[in-house]
Design a protein around this motif. Structure first.
Motif: not given
Length: 311
Positions: A3-15, A305-311
């Motif tokens: 989940s942490r890696t998914a969070y990192n990648l998602y926010w790379i895209g956003r940033y 964020a909730a579905q993929f447990r970004f925390g």
């Protein structure tokens, strides 16, 4: 994928999407500002702050309202969490954490963009600022190209998902500010300034040529709104972003088995867009429509964020 890696990648895209959009916004604002009369010279920069939601943030700095100070605040200010510098730093930090899931070319594009602003404290004069944004644009476009060549896997899908969520928000805010705030009191709708502002909107989303291809008519505000909301062939339209979010969530769900509220909200949002046309939007109020879309986009983001447990 963790989940942490998914969070990192998602926010790379956003940033990275946010950095590119702000870069284009600064470029377009510089050009628009050069076309306005002295009495309205600050209006374009006020609208730029409004688009990215940083009007109050800039006021808290206590700096005089000048084109230079706003340009610095949007591009390099450490106190602005949405400045280009802050976005590139955030993208780089997340890229370092998810290095094994990011292509070498993607990492290098992020790092080069970050290096172009590291240590800079001033955007310089008009030409220097334009040179800076051109350099950053080149690197963000290089990043997009690198992502397009990535393996179609969870890493790619989470990167793209972050990008399209951010893109939808940016386009909606840009269009809303133009309709609701931008034209100064006493200026004529359809006048020279109004036309220049609409041309600037198209320039910001790289859609000037697209407009000429889609519509045979001269530039008309309701057609610009139609294109930026409903035309799926335009990647930066709300419809295209909503459709891509549904598709990406579907790909992730099929691979991971995680489906839920984010998928439902994304499909509902896409259905609403497909069932609506520009005439209905104007009858009910464009500002209200765009504000509702922004809220729905934020709800999809929270559900992801909730579905993929970004925390």
């Amino acid at each position: 994928m963790l989940s942490r890696t998914a969070y990192n990648l998602y926010w790379i895209g956003r940033y990275m999407e946010r950095a590119e959009f702000t870069t284009r916004l600064i470029e377009a604002t510089i050009r628009l500002n050069s076309l306005t009369r002295n009495a309205q010279s600050n209006q374009a920069w006020r609208s730029a702050l409004a688009v990215v939601g940083e009007t109050e943030g800039f006021e808290r700095t206590g700096e005089n309202f000048t084109a230079f100070n706003v340009s610095r605040y949007l591009s390099l200010a450490e106190e602005n969490s949405n400045s280009i510098r802050a976005c590139l730093t955030g993208a780089r930090d997340n890229a370092r954490a998810a290095r094994s899931s990011l292509s070498r070319e993607g990492w290098e594009a992020i790092n080069r963009a970050w290096l172009s602003v590291r240590g800079r404290t001033s955007p310089g004069g008009t030409q220097a600022a334009l040179n800076l944004v051109e350099s950053i644009k080149a690197e963000t476009l290089g990043f997009e190209g690198a992502v397009a060549r990535m393996l179609r896997s969870e890493g790619f899908w989470f990167l793209r998902l972050g990008s399209v969520i951010e893109r939808a928000d940016n386009t909606a805010r840009l269009l809303d500010v133009k309709y609701y705030l931008l034209l100064p009191e006493g200026e004529q709708v359809g006048g020279t300034l109004d036309r220049d502002q609409w041309t600037t909107i198209l320039h910001t989303v790289s859609a000037r040529t697209a407009y000429r291809h889609i519509y045979p008519d001269a530039l008309k505000p309701w057609l610009v709104a139609d294109m930026l909301i409903f035309r799926r062939e335009l990647p930066r339209s709300l419809s295209a972003a909503a459709g891509e979010a549904v598709a990406l969530l579907g790909e992730i769900g099929e691979r991971t088995g995680r489906q839920g509220q984010a998928d439902r909200l994304a499909r509902e949002r896409e259905r609403k867009i497909l069932d609506t046309e520009i005439r209905t939007v104007f009858q009910s109020g464009l500002h209200q429509y765009l504000q509702r879309f922004i809220r729905e986009n934020a709800a999809v983001d929270r559900a992801i964020a909730a579905q993929f447990r970004f925390g």
